[in-house]
Design a protein around this motif. Sequence first.
Motif, PDB file in Angstrom:
ATOM      1  N   PHE A  73      11.482   2.168  10.017  1.00  0.00           N
ATOM      2  CA  PHE A  73      11.170   1.291  10.228  1.00  0.00           C
ATOM      3  C   PHE A  73      10.533   0.371  10.540  1.00  0.00           C
ATOM      4  CE2 PHE A  73      12.945  -2.338  13.783  1.00  0.00           C
ATOM      5  CZ  PHE A  73      11.551  -1.575  14.854  1.00  0.00           C
ATOM      6  N   ARG A  74       9.086   1.271  10.434  1.00  0.00           N
ATOM      7  CA  ARG A  74       8.082   0.771  10.866  1.00  0.00           C
ATOM      8  C   ARG A  74       7.779   0.009   9.235  1.00  0.00           C
ATOM      9  NH1 ARG A  74       3.405   1.689   7.121  1.00  0.00           N
ATOM     10  NH2 ARG A  74       1.913   0.852   8.257  1.00  0.00           N
ATOM     11  N   LEU A  92       6.941  -8.264   6.864  1.00  0.00           N
ATOM     12  CA  LEU A  92       5.446  -9.688   6.584  1.00  0.00           C
ATOM     13  C   LEU A  92       4.820  -9.099   5.768  1.00  0.00           C
ATOM     14  CD1 LEU A  92       4.449 -10.672  10.159  1.00  0.00           C
ATOM     15  CD2 LEU A  92       3.026  -8.328   9.462  1.00  0.00           C
ATOM     16  N   ASP A  93       4.388  -8.364   5.150  1.00  0.00           N
ATOM     17  CA  ASP A  93       3.295  -8.669   3.721  1.00  0.00           C
ATOM     18  C   ASP A  93       4.085  -9.426   2.721  1.00  0.00           C
ATOM     19  OD1 ASP A  93       1.554  -6.719   4.778  1.00  0.00           O
ATOM     20  OD2 ASP A  93       1.978  -5.232   3.168  1.00  0.00           O
ATOM     21  N   ILE A 115       9.006  -3.448   8.439  1.00  0.00           N
ATOM     22  CA  ILE A 115       8.624  -5.126   9.562  1.00  0.00           C
ATOM     23  C   ILE A 115       7.548  -5.094   8.635  1.00  0.00           C
ATOM     24  CG2 ILE A 115       7.033  -5.242  11.515  1.00  0.00           C
ATOM     25  CD1 ILE A 115       9.838  -3.763  12.802  1.00  0.00           C
ATOM     26  N   VAL A 116       6.820  -4.097   8.215  1.00  0.00           N
ATOM     27  CA  VAL A 116       4.629  -4.162   7.824  1.00  0.00           C
ATOM     28  C   VAL A 116       5.668  -4.741   5.790  1.00  0.00           C
ATOM     29  CG1 VAL A 116       3.193  -3.488   6.710  1.00  0.00           C
ATOM     30  CG2 VAL A 116       4.552  -2.000   9.205  1.00  0.00           C
ATOM     31  N   ILE A 134       0.157  10.261   4.052  1.00  0.00           N
ATOM     32  CA  ILE A 134       0.690  10.723   2.426  1.00  0.00           C
ATOM     33  C   ILE A 134      -0.460  11.308   1.582  1.00  0.00           C
ATOM     34  CG2 ILE A 134       1.437   9.157   0.214  1.00  0.00           C
ATOM     35  CD1 ILE A 134       3.493   8.701   2.909  1.00  0.00           C
ATOM     36  N   ASN A 150      -2.270  -7.757  -0.964  1.00  0.00           N
ATOM     37  CA  ASN A 150      -3.231  -7.728  -0.005  1.00  0.00           C
ATOM     38  C   ASN A 150      -3.661  -5.875   0.256  1.00  0.00           C
ATOM     39  OD1 ASN A 150      -2.842  -9.372   1.963  1.00  0.00           O
ATOM     40  ND2 ASN A 150      -0.225  -8.669   2.391  1.00  0.00           N
ATOM     41  N   MET A 172       2.362   0.496  17.569  1.00  0.00           N
ATOM     42  CA  MET A 172       3.585   1.332  16.990  1.00  0.00           C
ATOM     43  C   MET A 172       2.897   2.502  16.528  1.00  0.00           C
ATOM     44  SD  MET A 172       6.992   0.378  15.749  1.00  0.00           S
ATOM     45  CE  MET A 172       7.061   0.855  14.490  1.00  0.00           C
ATOM     46  N   PRO A 192       1.439   3.662   1.865  1.00  0.00           N
ATOM     47  CA  PRO A 192       2.382   4.493   3.016  1.00  0.00           C
ATOM     48  C   PRO A 192       3.327   3.178   2.853  1.00  0.00           C
ATOM     49  CG  PRO A 192       0.246   4.751   3.775  1.00  0.00           C
ATOM     50  CD  PRO A 192       0.209   3.693   2.137  1.00  0.00           C
ATOM     51  N   ASP A 193       3.064   1.603   2.972  1.00  0.00           N
ATOM     52  CA  ASP A 193       4.257   1.342   2.518  1.00  0.00           C
ATOM     53  C   ASP A 193       5.858   1.213   2.169  1.00  0.00           C
ATOM     54  OD1 ASP A 193       2.997  -0.529   3.974  1.00  0.00           O
ATOM     55  OD2 ASP A 193       3.058  -1.710   2.225  1.00  0.00           O
ATOM     56  N   ASN A 239       0.817   6.126  10.673  1.00  0.00           N
ATOM     57  CA  ASN A 239       1.982   6.050   9.410  1.00  0.00           C
ATOM     58  C   ASN A 239       1.264   6.232   8.096  1.00  0.00           C
ATOM     59  OD1 ASN A 239       4.081   5.066  10.786  1.00  0.00           O
ATOM     60  ND2 ASN A 239       2.662   3.435  11.617  1.00  0.00           N
ATOM     61  N   PRO A 264      -6.118  -0.777   2.337  1.00  0.00           N
ATOM     62  CA  PRO A 264      -5.850  -2.228   2.432  1.00  0.00           C
ATOM     63  C   PRO A 264      -5.724  -2.668   3.775  1.00  0.00           C
ATOM     64  CG  PRO A 264      -4.376  -0.797   0.850  1.00  0.00           C
ATOM     65  CD  PRO A 264      -4.739  -0.589   2.015  1.00  0.00           C
ATOM     66  N   SER A 273       1.067  -0.640   0.132  1.00  0.00           N
ATOM     67  CA  SER A 273      -0.247   0.036   0.378  1.00  0.00           C
ATOM     68  C   SER A 273       0.965   1.413   0.110  1.00  0.00           C
ATOM     69  CB  SER A 273      -0.784   0.275   1.428  1.00  0.00           C
ATOM     70  OG  SER A 273      -0.218   0.090   2.436  1.00  0.00           O
ATOM     71  N   ALA A 275       6.296   5.409   1.520  1.00  0.00           N
ATOM     72  CA  ALA A 275       6.589   6.511   1.267  1.00  0.00           C
ATOM     73  C   ALA A 275       6.619   7.387   2.574  1.00  0.00           C
ATOM     74  CB  ALA A 275       5.639   7.126  -0.130  1.00  0.00           C
ATOM     75  N   ALA A 276       6.999   7.962   3.026  1.00  0.00           N
ATOM     76  CA  ALA A 276       6.875   8.557   4.311  1.00  0.00           C
ATOM     77  C   ALA A 276       6.740  10.160   4.477  1.00  0.00           C
ATOM     78  CB  ALA A 276       8.411   8.423   5.107  1.00  0.00           C
ATOM     79  N   MET A 287       3.893 -12.918   3.991  1.00  0.00           N
ATOM     80  CA  MET A 287       2.632 -13.745   3.713  1.00  0.00           C
ATOM     81  C   MET A 287       2.246 -13.536   2.496  1.00  0.00           C
ATOM     82  SD  MET A 287       0.838 -13.505   6.622  1.00  0.00           S
ATOM     83  CE  MET A 287      -1.241 -13.763   6.277  1.00  0.00           C
ATOM     84  N   LEU A 309      -0.448  -3.781  14.970  1.00  0.00           N
ATOM     85  CA  LEU A 309       1.586  -3.429  14.695  1.00  0.00           C
ATOM     86  C   LEU A 309       1.328  -1.937  14.634  1.00  0.00           C
ATOM     87  CD1 LEU A 309       4.520  -5.483  14.788  1.00  0.00           C
ATOM     88  CD2 LEU A 309       4.366  -4.634  11.849  1.00  0.00           C
TER      89      LEU A 309
END
Lengths: 418, 418
Positions: free
Chosen positions: A389-390, A397-398, A393-394, B412, A409, B401, A58-59, B409, B58, A56, A61-62, A401, B397
Motif C-alpha cells: 500500500f505504501r 506522489l513521486d 502512494i509514495v 532493502i 527525486n 505510516m 525501497p519504492d 519502509n 533520497p 528510490s 522493493a519489499a 511531482m 508520510l
Amino acid sequence: MPELPTPHLLIVGGGFAGLWAARALARAPVRITLLDRGNHHLFQPLLYQVATAGLSSPDIAAPLRHILRRQKNVTVLMGEATAVDAEGKRVALADGDALEYDFLLLASGANHAYFGHDDWAAHAPGLKTLDDALLIRRKILSAFERAEASMDEAERRALLTFAIVGGGPTGVELAGTLAEIARHTLKREFRRIDPRHARVLLLEAGPRILSNFPESLSAKAQRQLEKLGVEVRAGSAVTRIDAEGLNLGEDRIATRTVLWAAGVAASPLARSLGVPLDRAGRVRVQPDLSVPGHPQVFVAGDLATLQQDNGKPVPGVAPAAKQMGNHVAATILGRLSGRASQAFRYRDWGNLATIGRRAAIVDLGKLRFSGFLAWSFWLVAHIFFLIGFRNRIVVLLDWAMAYWTYQRNARIIVGRDD
Amino acid sequence: MPELPTPHLLIVGGGFAGLWAARALARAPVRITLLDRGNHHLFQPLLYQVATAGLSSPDIAAPLRHILRRQKNVTVLMGEATAVDAEGKRVALADGDALEYDFLLLASGANHAYFGHDDWAAHAPGLKTLDDALLIRRKILSAFERAEASMDEAERRALLTFAIVGGGPTGVELAGTLAEIARHTLKREFRRIDPRHARVLLLEAGPRILSNFPESLSAKAQRQLEKLGVEVRAGSAVTRIDAEGLNLGEDRIATRTVLWAAGVAASPLARSLGVPLDRAGRVRVQPDLSVPGHPQVFVAGDLATLQQDNGKPVPGVAPAAKQMGNHVAATILGRLSGRASQAFRYRDWGNLATIGRRAAIVDLGKLRFSGFLAWSFWLVAHIFFLIGFRNRIVVLLDWAMAYWTYQRNARIIVGRDD
C-alpha cells in the motif's frame, strides 16, 4: 524426510514466479521454503526508474519475509543455491549447507548475456537487480558531473554521449528517460555545459526496435523517441565495447556510458539439472512446467522456455512468470490429491512499452494505441500491480511531482566505482 | 586572477557550513565554486534513519546543483580536494587539476576516528555518509537473515547481538532504533528465530551517556533506552574489536555487528594548511573563523574548533555549522566593503536527542523535558529543517505510516560486503 507430516516445497527465487507460487499455496498442506539471494521481491517493470533516478530502491522493493509474514507455512531464507542434485533431492548452497526437498521450483530468473564478449560487462552494465540500477544511476549522474568539471572538449562530448545497446522494452525505457533527463530535468542546473546537447543513442542489431510489437506500433515508438531527442539506429550491431567507447562495424562512437539491454541468459543453476537447455541456458520444460525425467522438479519464469501452440515461446514478462508460478502451485496441489497434471497455457493480456513522458505504446491484440492514452494506461497498470500500500502512494506522489516539475527525486550518487 | 571582475570564493564541502555560506552570498559580488566529493547535500541529523531502514537515501539528500540551480553566481563541481597551497592560493584536486581562489572556505567536515586502532574500521563502521548508512543497513538486516538461516546456536546468538560503541546522540539513536526494530518491526516475520531475543548493547567509555546534556536528562535517556530493551553500559571502554566480537577489558562479547559512534576526526585536508590543529585534527581558527596567517582562508563546521566565552568549544552540531557558514559569508561581504571582521558567537538554541518511538530528551537551557513531548518537538524540528518540499511530505508520510504500523519502509539490502 518421511517423518515429516507435510511435503516440503523448496522455491529458489522470490521473483514473480516464485512469490506467486508460494502465495497460491497459502492454504495448502505443504511446507514451503523460499530461498533468494536478496532479502526482497523486486518490482522489475519499474527498475529502469531507479536506474534513471526517478524512484528510490525501497519504492519498488519489499522484503520477502514481510510480504509473506502472515503465511505461516512459508520460511524465507536469504542464501544462494549453487547446484541441484535431482537424484538426491537436495539443493547445495553457497555457504556449504544443503536443503532437501520433496518438490522443487527453480525460478531464479535471468542475467545479462554478452554473447561471448564477457569483457564488455565491465563497460556496459545491464539492468536486472537493484544493485545494477544503482550502478547505472551512479554512471549516468557522474557522467554529467564529470562533464561539468572537465576542461577537455572531446572528453566532455564523450561524457555527454550515452549509448544504450538493445532496442527491446528496457532499452527503449532507458533511452527515452535519459533524453528527458538531459532535455528537461537538468537543463538549468549546470554552468559550463548544456545538458540539452547530450546525445542519446539507441542501438539495435535487428531491423527495428520493439520487435515483439506490430510494425506500426514499433514505428510509432521510434518517432516518439526521436521527438524526445533519441537517435535510434536499427540494424546496428555493436562489434566492440571498451572504456572509451564502442564500435558499430567501421563506425567508432566515443562514449563513457554504455548501457546493456541486449541479451539475457538463464542463471547457471539450470546447468546442474542435467536436462536440455536452449541457447540462452533456459530449461526446456514439459508442458506442465516440470523437468524431463524429474516430475517433482519445476522451472518457471525467465529460467524456463516453453513453446506455445502458436509456435512462439512464452515471453519473458512478469505476467507470464506469475501465471507459471500459479500453474506450478496448482500442479503440486493436484499431485497431492492424485490428479493428473495440466498443460500450462499462457494467457496473453497484451503488451505495453513506455517511452517517456506521455509516450507509450499498447498492443491489446485488436486494440492498439500509442501516445498519452497509452502512457496513462501503462501508468495505471503499473501502479496497480505495485506490491504494498505504501509503495503505491509514495510512487504516485513521486510521479505526480515529477510530472508537474520535470524533477526526479532520487538523483543521489551512492557507492563508488571499483 | 586579476582580469576577472569579481573575486572568486572556493567552498570545499557542501554540508551545512558550506551550503549556508554559498546561499548567504546569493546577491553578493562574488563568484563561487562549491566543490564536494558527492553530488548531494545530506541532512545528516536523519542519517541514522537510513542506517536503520526507516528512510531511503533520497529522502534525506538533495543534489547540491538542484538546491543552488537559481543562484547564478555558484558553480557546483563534484571532485575531491587533496591539499591547500595557501601561499599560491590554490587547492589541488584528486584528478590532478587545481582550483585557484581569492577566498577559501574549508568545510569538508569530519570522519570516524578509531583512536589509533585503524584495524577496527573494517569491523565497526561509522556513520557519516550515505554509503556508510547503506553499509550499516546491510549489516543489520543481513545479521537477522543469517541468524534465521544458521543451524548453530552460538552463531545465532552472536548474530543477534548488536553492539554500538559510543553513547553520544548517534549511538543513542542507533541503539534505540535497533531495539525497536527487533522488538516490534520484525517480531512476526521469522520462523526459526525470535528477533525479540536480540541483544542491543550501548557501550560508553565515559561515566554516562549523552554527556553533553545535564545529568538528570542523561539519566532519563538511559531509563528510556532500557525500557526499549537496550543494555546500557557506561564506563565500559572497548579494548579490542575483531570479526567475531569485541572485548570490554576482561569481558568478551561475541557479536557480528559492531557500530562505531565513538570518535570523529577532521578530514586530512586540514593538515596541508600548516596551521595549528587540535588533537582530533580540527583547525584552531581565529575568532572570525579565518586561519592564522591567512586571513582569506576560513574554516567552518566540524573541521573548525573555536573556544566560546564560557570556555567550552563550539559543538559539532548542524546549527553551529550553519551559523559558521553564515558568519564567513558576512565576513567576506564585510571585507569587500572594507569593514573589519567580527568575532563569531555561537547562538545555542538548545540541545535535542532522540531515543526511539515516543522517546527523546530536550534541553533548552531553562526548559528541560523528555518522553513523548520531547519526541514530538524533535520530530517537528527535524521535518521543518529538511531541505526540499517533496522530502518533507514523503518523510512525514513514511513516519506517519511507520508510527501506526511499526513498519520501516527501506528494509532493502543493496550492495555486497567486500
